[in-house]
Design a protein around this motif. Sequence first.
Motif, PDB file in Angstrom:
ATOM      1  N   LYS A 254      65.561  87.078  19.508  1.00 30.77           N
ATOM      2  CA  LYS A 254      65.184  88.305  20.216  1.00 30.77           C
ATOM      3  C   LYS A 254      65.700  88.326  21.654  1.00 30.77           C
ATOM      4  O   LYS A 254      66.189  89.359  22.130  1.00 30.77           O
ATOM      5  CB  LYS A 254      63.665  88.471  20.202  1.00 30.77           C
ATOM      6  CG  LYS A 254      63.082  88.746  18.824  1.00 30.77           C
ATOM      7  CD  LYS A 254      63.596  90.053  18.236  1.00 30.77           C
ATOM      8  CE  LYS A 254      62.900  90.397  16.938  1.00 30.77           C
ATOM      9  NZ  LYS A 254      63.397  91.671  16.355  1.00 30.77           N
ATOM     10  N   TYR A 255      65.589  87.207  22.352  1.00 27.20           N
ATOM     11  CA  TYR A 255      66.051  87.178  23.742  1.00 27.20           C
ATOM     12  C   TYR A 255      67.577  87.210  23.831  1.00 27.20           C
ATOM     13  O   TYR A 255      68.134  87.811  24.756  1.00 27.20           O
ATOM     14  CB  TYR A 255      65.491  85.965  24.476  1.00 27.20           C
ATOM     15  CG  TYR A 255      64.082  86.179  24.974  1.00 27.20           C
ATOM     16  CD1 TYR A 255      63.805  87.118  25.965  1.00 27.20           C
ATOM     17  CD2 TYR A 255      63.015  85.456  24.443  1.00 27.20           C
ATOM     18  CE1 TYR A 255      62.514  87.332  26.416  1.00 27.20           C
ATOM     19  CE2 TYR A 255      61.712  85.660  24.891  1.00 27.20           C
ATOM     20  CZ  TYR A 255      61.470  86.594  25.871  1.00 27.20           C
ATOM     21  OH  TYR A 255      60.185  86.810  26.314  1.00 27.20           O
ATOM     22  N   LYS A 256      68.233  86.580  22.881  1.00 29.32           N
ATOM     23  CA  LYS A 256      69.695  86.624  22.893  1.00 29.32           C
ATOM     24  C   LYS A 256      70.186  88.048  22.607  1.00 29.32           C
ATOM     25  O   LYS A 256      71.153  88.519  23.228  1.00 29.32           O
ATOM     26  CB  LYS A 256      70.287  85.650  21.874  1.00 29.32           C
ATOM     27  CG  LYS A 256      71.812  85.580  21.930  1.00 29.32           C
ATOM     28  CD  LYS A 256      72.376  84.532  20.979  1.00 29.32           C
ATOM     29  CE  LYS A 256      73.895  84.504  21.032  1.00 29.32           C
ATOM     30  NZ  LYS A 256      74.465  83.490  20.109  1.00 29.32           N
ATOM     31  N   LYS A 257      69.519  88.749  21.682  1.00 29.42           N
ATOM     32  CA  LYS A 257      69.873  90.138  21.404  1.00 29.42           C
ATOM     33  C   LYS A 257      69.729  90.992  22.657  1.00 29.42           C
ATOM     34  O   LYS A 257      70.617  91.799  22.984  1.00 29.42           O
ATOM     35  CB  LYS A 257      68.977  90.701  20.286  1.00 29.42           C
ATOM     36  CG  LYS A 257      69.413  90.322  18.881  1.00 29.42           C
ATOM     37  CD  LYS A 257      68.438  90.849  17.844  1.00 29.42           C
ATOM     38  CE  LYS A 257      68.411  92.345  17.781  1.00 29.42           C
ATOM     39  NZ  LYS A 257      67.527  92.847  16.687  1.00 29.42           N
ATOM     40  N   ARG A 258      68.634  90.804  23.360  1.00 34.37           N
ATOM     41  CA  ARG A 258      68.415  91.575  24.590  1.00 34.37           C
ATOM     42  C   ARG A 258      69.453  91.219  25.648  1.00 34.37           C
ATOM     43  O   ARG A 258      69.952  92.102  26.361  1.00 34.37           O
ATOM     44  CB  ARG A 258      66.997  91.326  25.111  1.00 34.37           C
ATOM     45  CG  ARG A 258      65.906  91.944  24.243  1.00 34.37           C
ATOM     46  CD  ARG A 258      64.508  91.593  24.760  1.00 34.37           C
ATOM     47  NE  ARG A 258      64.257  92.197  26.071  1.00 34.37           N
ATOM     48  CZ  ARG A 258      63.167  91.966  26.788  1.00 34.37           C
ATOM     49  NH1 ARG A 258      62.238  91.124  26.338  1.00 34.37           N
ATOM     50  NH2 ARG A 258      63.001  92.562  27.959  1.00 34.37           N
ATOM     51  N   TYR A 259      69.776  89.960  25.732  1.00 31.92           N
ATOM     52  CA  TYR A 259      70.799  89.522  26.706  1.00 31.92           C
ATOM     53  C   TYR A 259      72.146  90.175  26.399  1.00 31.92           C
ATOM     54  O   TYR A 259      72.801  90.731  27.304  1.00 31.92           O
ATOM     55  CB  TYR A 259      70.944  88.000  26.666  1.00 31.92           C
ATOM     56  CG  TYR A 259      72.114  87.504  27.467  1.00 31.92           C
ATOM     57  CD1 TYR A 259      72.029  87.330  28.863  1.00 31.92           C
ATOM     58  CD2 TYR A 259      73.347  87.233  26.865  1.00 31.92           C
ATOM     59  CE1 TYR A 259      73.106  86.904  29.593  1.00 31.92           C
ATOM     60  CE2 TYR A 259      74.435  86.794  27.597  1.00 31.92           C
ATOM     61  CZ  TYR A 259      74.312  86.627  28.973  1.00 31.92           C
ATOM     62  OH  TYR A 259      75.398  86.216  29.703  1.00 31.92           O
ATOM     63  N   LEU A 260      72.556  90.141  25.141  1.00 31.94           N
ATOM     64  CA  LEU A 260      73.858  90.688  24.774  1.00 31.94           C
ATOM     65  C   LEU A 260      73.904  92.195  25.019  1.00 31.94           C
ATOM     66  O   LEU A 260      74.912  92.730  25.502  1.00 31.94           O
ATOM     67  CB  LEU A 260      74.143  90.402  23.288  1.00 31.94           C
ATOM     68  CG  LEU A 260      74.415  88.940  22.920  1.00 31.94           C
ATOM     69  CD1 LEU A 260      74.453  88.774  21.403  1.00 31.94           C
ATOM     70  CD2 LEU A 260      75.739  88.458  23.530  1.00 31.94           C
ATOM     71  N   LYS A 261      72.825  92.888  24.696  1.00 34.12           N
ATOM     72  CA  LYS A 261      72.791  94.348  24.871  1.00 34.12           C
ATOM     73  C   LYS A 261      72.754  94.753  26.336  1.00 34.12           C
ATOM     74  O   LYS A 261      73.319  95.779  26.715  1.00 34.12           O
ATOM     75  CB  LYS A 261      71.580  94.939  24.133  1.00 34.12           C
ATOM     76  CG  LYS A 261      71.698  94.878  22.615  1.00 34.12           C
ATOM     77  CD  LYS A 261      70.456  95.436  21.957  1.00 34.12           C
ATOM     78  CE  LYS A 261      70.584  95.421  20.439  1.00 34.12           C
ATOM     79  NZ  LYS A 261      69.363  95.951  19.780  1.00 34.12           N
ATOM     80  N   ASN A 262      72.101  93.938  27.167  1.00 35.99           N
ATOM     81  CA  ASN A 262      71.910  94.305  28.576  1.00 35.99           C
ATOM     82  C   ASN A 262      73.003  93.819  29.505  1.00 35.99           C
ATOM     83  O   ASN A 262      73.192  94.374  30.598  1.00 35.99           O
ATOM     84  CB  ASN A 262      70.572  93.751  29.086  1.00 35.99           C
ATOM     85  CG  ASN A 262      69.372  94.375  28.390  1.00 35.99           C
ATOM     86  OD1 ASN A 262      69.480  95.459  27.835  1.00 35.99           O
ATOM     87  ND2 ASN A 262      68.252  93.685  28.416  1.00 35.99           N
ATOM     88  N   ASN A 263      73.721  92.784  29.107  1.00 34.95           N
ATOM     89  CA  ASN A 263      74.651  92.152  30.033  1.00 34.95           C
ATOM     90  C   ASN A 263      76.116  92.228  29.650  1.00 34.95           C
ATOM     91  O   ASN A 263      76.972  91.958  30.504  1.00 34.95           O
ATOM     92  CB  ASN A 263      74.269  90.664  30.215  1.00 34.95           C
ATOM     93  CG  ASN A 263      72.918  90.490  30.867  1.00 34.95           C
ATOM     94  OD1 ASN A 263      72.769  90.593  32.059  1.00 34.95           O
ATOM     95  ND2 ASN A 263      71.912  90.252  30.033  1.00 34.95           N
ATOM     96  N   LEU A 264      76.408  92.528  28.396  1.00 34.02           N
ATOM     97  CA  LEU A 264      77.829  92.501  27.986  1.00 34.02           C
ATOM     98  C   LEU A 264      78.295  93.868  27.498  1.00 34.02           C
ATOM     99  O   LEU A 264      77.511  94.670  27.061  1.00 34.02           O
ATOM    100  CB  LEU A 264      78.016  91.469  26.864  1.00 34.02           C
ATOM    101  CG  LEU A 264      77.631  90.011  27.217  1.00 34.02           C
ATOM    102  CD1 LEU A 264      77.807  89.117  25.996  1.00 34.02           C
ATOM    103  CD2 LEU A 264      78.486  89.499  28.374  1.00 34.02           C
TER     104      LEU A 264
END
Length: 264
Positions: A254-264
């Motif tokens: 879940k946190y990796k999904k949020r990271y990818l959507k918000n930062n890349l």
Amino acid sequence: MDKNKKIKFRELEKLRKKEKKMIGKKEGFFKSKINPITDKMEELIPNKLKNTLENAFYNGFKIVLKRGNKYIQKLFDKDKIKIEHDINNYSVSKKLNRKSIRILDSLSRKRKFINTSISTAEGAALGLLGIGIPDIPIFLAMILKTIYEIALSYGFDYEKEEEQIFILYLICTALANEEAQMEYNNKLDNIAEKIDLNMELEENLDDTVKTVSELLSDTLLIAKFIQGLPIVGVIGGTKNYSVINKVSNLSRIKYKKRYLKNNL
């Protein structure tokens, strides 16, 4: 589609497949209907104990969330994890490839391994002594410590109230049975989207604590009952590993999904 978008899409697709394997399994967590011994034991547990366990989780969460974070933070180096994330995030931003993504993921993997090991040892030791319900605040602190470290490793601040609500629903999603898990997962994704878009949440922290306390008391009823029996309680105590493992696996997704959507 440029190279970075392709890599991001590929990573999100991998996470989607991992999530699909975790969510909506036919067999509920610790609730195997093919195990007549487990079902029989549950019938023998008095309602008073069930209520006691639910109250223990509710009070434990209130204590840990409202006053315990400063103590949990003493169990890990928050600044060090944030610095490591910043370094890894810089590497990803400069050159997005499989190697930089693996380095970013390595921090959360390391935290998961450490916490599952500690929780297993703690649960087994207390089980050997016949300590079940009294270990709940320690157990909850270990669950939250695991999630906090994973959140930090992907650049998220777990101290905000909305993130605390996200974390509690993450626990519900990881440990719920098949039907409820799908519902919790949809709720969790909706909460994540609202947080990341700076939208106000409908949920409040106290009601969410009640929800997760009820679910955990039902999920861990048999394990904590067994853990309260001397010697044989080691069996119940080792369930701590299963809980931490499942929660940490979903947290990393879940946190990796949020990271990818918000930062890349």
